[in-house]
Every structure is written in C-alpha cells, then in structure tokens.
Design an enzyme around this catalytic site. Structure first.
Site, PDB file in Angstrom:
ATOM      1  N   GLY A  46       0.890  -1.162  -0.109  1.00 38.92           N
ATOM      2  CA  GLY A  46      -0.004   0.026  -0.076  1.00 38.92           C
ATOM      3  C   GLY A  46       0.727   1.122  -0.075  1.00 38.92           C
ATOM      4  O   GLY A  46       1.982   1.199   0.343  1.00 38.92           O
ATOM      5  N   GLN A  51       2.832   9.869   2.193  1.00 39.49           N
ATOM      6  CA  GLN A  51       4.154   9.427   2.125  1.00 39.49           C
ATOM      7  C   GLN A  51       5.191   9.702   0.933  1.00 39.49           C
ATOM      8  O   GLN A  51       6.255   9.915   0.851  1.00 39.49           O
ATOM      9  CB  GLN A  51       4.269   7.916   1.796  1.00 39.49           C
ATOM     10  CG  GLN A  51       3.359   7.269   3.205  1.00 39.49           C
ATOM     11  CD  GLN A  51       3.420   5.869   3.057  1.00 39.49           C
ATOM     12  OE1 GLN A  51       2.549   5.259   2.561  1.00 39.49           O
ATOM     13  NE2 GLN A  51       4.541   5.046   3.539  1.00 39.49           N
ATOM     14  N   CYS A  91       6.119  -0.403   7.473  1.00 38.87           N
ATOM     15  CA  CYS A  91       5.875   0.969   6.788  1.00 38.87           C
ATOM     16  C   CYS A  91       7.039   1.283   5.792  1.00 38.87           C
ATOM     17  O   CYS A  91       8.335   1.296   6.395  1.00 38.87           O
ATOM     18  CB  CYS A  91       5.375   2.084   7.751  1.00 38.87           C
ATOM     19  SG  CYS A  91       5.018   3.416   7.029  1.00 38.87           S
ATOM     20  N   LEU A  92       6.771   1.578   4.621  1.00 41.21           N
ATOM     21  CA  LEU A  92       7.715   2.062   3.722  1.00 41.21           C
ATOM     22  C   LEU A  92       8.381   3.369   4.431  1.00 41.21           C
ATOM     23  O   LEU A  92       9.529   3.882   4.097  1.00 41.21           O
ATOM     24  CB  LEU A  92       7.196   2.281   2.535  1.00 41.21           C
ATOM     25  CG  LEU A  92       6.723   1.086   1.554  1.00 41.21           C
ATOM     26  CD1 LEU A  92       5.982   1.258   0.203  1.00 41.21           C
ATOM     27  CD2 LEU A  92       7.963  -0.098   1.445  1.00 41.21           C
ATOM     28  N   HIS A 133      -4.281   1.361   7.860  1.00 40.98           N
ATOM     29  CA  HIS A 133      -2.638   1.627   7.713  1.00 40.98           C
ATOM     30  C   HIS A 133      -2.552   2.979   6.958  1.00 40.98           C
ATOM     31  O   HIS A 133      -2.178   4.150   7.477  1.00 40.98           O
ATOM     32  CB  HIS A 133      -1.844   0.595   7.490  1.00 40.98           C
ATOM     33  CG  HIS A 133      -0.274   0.939   7.480  1.00 40.98           C
ATOM     34  ND1 HIS A 133       0.656   0.522   8.097  1.00 40.98           N
ATOM     35  CD2 HIS A 133       0.273   1.760   6.597  1.00 40.98           C
ATOM     36  CE1 HIS A 133       1.843   1.242   7.873  1.00 40.98           C
ATOM     37  NE2 HIS A 133       1.590   1.776   7.004  1.00 40.98           N
ATOM     38  N   GLU A 134      -2.871   2.817   5.712  1.00 39.98           N
ATOM     39  CA  GLU A 134      -2.836   3.878   4.666  1.00 39.98           C
ATOM     40  C   GLU A 134      -3.869   5.094   5.038  1.00 39.98           C
ATOM     41  O   GLU A 134      -3.447   6.350   4.885  1.00 39.98           O
ATOM     42  CB  GLU A 134      -3.276   3.492   3.150  1.00 39.98           C
ATOM     43  CG  GLU A 134      -2.540   2.437   2.835  1.00 39.98           C
ATOM     44  CD  GLU A 134      -1.056   2.430   2.814  1.00 39.98           C
ATOM     45  OE1 GLU A 134      -0.412   3.480   2.959  1.00 39.98           O
ATOM     46  OE2 GLU A 134      -0.421   1.431   3.171  1.00 39.98           O
ATOM     47  N   HIS A 137      -2.119   7.357   7.400  1.00 47.08           N
ATOM     48  CA  HIS A 137      -1.030   8.448   6.898  1.00 47.08           C
ATOM     49  C   HIS A 137      -1.861   9.656   6.520  1.00 47.08           C
ATOM     50  O   HIS A 137      -1.176  10.705   6.772  1.00 47.08           O
ATOM     51  CB  HIS A 137      -0.300   7.506   5.853  1.00 47.08           C
ATOM     52  CG  HIS A 137       0.593   6.563   5.882  1.00 47.08           C
ATOM     53  ND1 HIS A 137       1.675   7.199   6.668  1.00 47.08           N
ATOM     54  CD2 HIS A 137       0.952   5.261   5.626  1.00 47.08           C
ATOM     55  CE1 HIS A 137       2.493   6.217   6.711  1.00 47.08           C
ATOM     56  NE2 HIS A 137       1.935   4.902   6.061  1.00 47.08           N
TER      57      HIS A 137
HETATM   58  O1  GNR Z   1       4.340  -2.684   2.578  1.00 49.47           O
HETATM   59  C1  GNR Z   1       3.661  -2.526   3.501  1.00 49.47           C
HETATM   60  N1  GNR Z   1       3.231  -3.872   4.249  1.00 49.47           N
HETATM   61  C2  GNR Z   1       2.277  -3.666   5.235  1.00 49.47           C
HETATM   62  C3  GNR Z   1       2.564  -4.831   5.887  1.00 49.47           C
HETATM   63  C4  GNR Z   1       1.231  -4.957   7.196  1.00 49.47           C
HETATM   64  C5  GNR Z   1       0.557  -3.780   7.417  1.00 49.47           C
HETATM   65  C6  GNR Z   1       0.751  -2.701   6.740  1.00 49.47           C
HETATM   66  C7  GNR Z   1       1.691  -2.619   5.650  1.00 49.47           C
HETATM   67  S1  GNR Z   1       1.523  -1.184   4.789  1.00 49.47           S
HETATM   68  C8  GNR Z   1       3.178  -1.271   4.020  1.00 49.47           C
HETATM   69  C9  GNR Z   1       3.431  -0.226   2.929  1.00 49.47           C
HETATM   70  C10 GNR Z   1       3.094   1.380   3.727  1.00 49.47           C
HETATM   71  O2  GNR Z   1       3.877   1.813   4.207  1.00 49.47           O
HETATM   72  N2  GNR Z   1       1.948   2.043   3.178  1.00 49.47           N
HETATM   73  O3  GNR Z   1       1.776   3.153   3.965  1.00 49.47           O
HETATM   74 NI    NI Z   2       2.941   2.994   5.771  1.00 47.91          NI
END
Ligand code: GNR
Ligand code: NI
Length: 171
Positions: A46, A51, A91-92, A133-134, A137
């Site tokens: 995601g 980001q 998270c990236l 999660h997104e 952000h």
């Molecule tokens: O790549 C991602 N893997 C992930 C694994 C478990 C829960 C959430 C994520 S999102 C993350 C990519 C990211 O940072 N998206 O904002």
């Molecule tokens: Ni993230």
C-alpha cells in the site's frame, strides 16, 4: 512515469493532515500511476499520497500475491468496522521495523475510484489492515504511534543514526 521519493519517519511532513481530492482528472490519474509504480517497486502492499509529500486524501493498495489486484481509494471514509486482528506491520516510511498492531478485521469503506465513481467496499484481513494503515497516513498518523513511547524513540534514534551515516557516505 516516475518513481517518487518516500518520506521517512521522523520527517515532520508525514504528520500533515491531507485534504480531500476535489477533482478526479487525468492529472490525478497520472499521479495514481506514479503511486503504483513507487509502491510496486519498493515493494509494498500500500502507499498513501502523504508518504510522497502530496497531502491529498488518496491511497493505493495491492495485497495480492501476484500483484494484479490494484485498488485506488480517493477520499476514503470508513462506514463500519468490526472484529479485531493483530498484524506484524511494517511501513515504507519506517524501513526495517515490524511490530504488532491491532486493527479492525473487517471494514466497510466508501470512496471514489480512479474514474470518480462512488464505491462501497467490504474489506477483510490484510486488505482491511492495509487500508486502515494508509488512512492513518492521510491523518498524519504512523503505526509506530500505536507502540510504547520507549519503542517509538528507539526506532526514531536508530533511523536517525542510519540517516546520519548515509549522509556521511555521500558527503
Ligand atoms: O508494504 C507494507 N506492508 C504492510 C504490512 C502490514 C501492514 C501494513 C503494511 S503497509 C506497508 C506499505 C506502507 O507503508 N504503506 O503506507
Ligand atoms: Ni505506511
């Protein structure tokens, strides 16, 4: 298309609250293409516009194994959530760190798709976790905010140290 630079914790720009997308047009669709390219290249499941320092309420996701189930959510709103699931999240924007986070197992979410059409989606499991999660952000929130202050500081200090060392190599 271009790959975009991903901001990393504790960059203050990740704390920006994104504002609604007003128009779904070709310029936005071009940006969506860049978000997917950046997400798949990373690789990640995601990516939120926040980001890449674009503070509009827009996210992309693809939790499929074959990376052939792209989702685009514009101005997402959660209508319902239920159940609880714990996931080892990464998270990236917090590269290299994985910690357990508790989220709703199922969400019903309303959004506009890449054509500006209204959609209601029932998401479960990893897709539901990823969308939550997104969406965090887009409100300037990171998964590390769910951890203890001590854990969050430890991660921040390690990432800052890594960054300093990388800076020293390039300088
Ligand atoms: O790549 C991602 N893997 C992930 C694994 C478990 C829960 C959430 C994520 S999102 C993350 C990519 C990211 O940072 N998206 O904002
Ligand atoms: Ni993230």
């Amino acid at each position: 298309m271009a790959k975009l630079k991903i901001l990393e914790f504790p960059d203050a720009r990740l704390r920006t609250k994104a504002t609604p997308v007003e128009v779904v047009d070709d310029a936005l669709r071009a940006f969506i293409g860049e978000l997917f390219e950046t997400m798949y290249d990373a690789p990640g499941i995601g990516l939120a516009a926040t980001q890449v320092d674009v503070h509009k309420r827009l996210l992309v996701a693809d939790v499929s194994v074959d990376k052939d189930e792209p989702h685009v959510l514009i101005n997402p709103e959660i209508l319902e959530k239920d159940g609880v699931t714990v996931t080892d999240e990464g998270c990236l924007s917090v590269p290299g760190y994985y910690e357990e986070v508790e989220r709703a197992e199922h969400i019903k979410v309303h959004f506009l798709d890449r054509d500006g059409a209204e959609v209601e989606l029932d998401a479960h499991g990893l897709l539901a976790v990823c969308i939550q999660h997104e969406m965090d952000h887009l409100d300037g929130k990171l998964f590390v905010d769910y951890l203890s202050e001590a854990k969050r500081q430890r991660i921040r200090k390690k990432l800052e140290k890594e960054r300093r060392q990388q800076g020293a190599v390039v300088a």
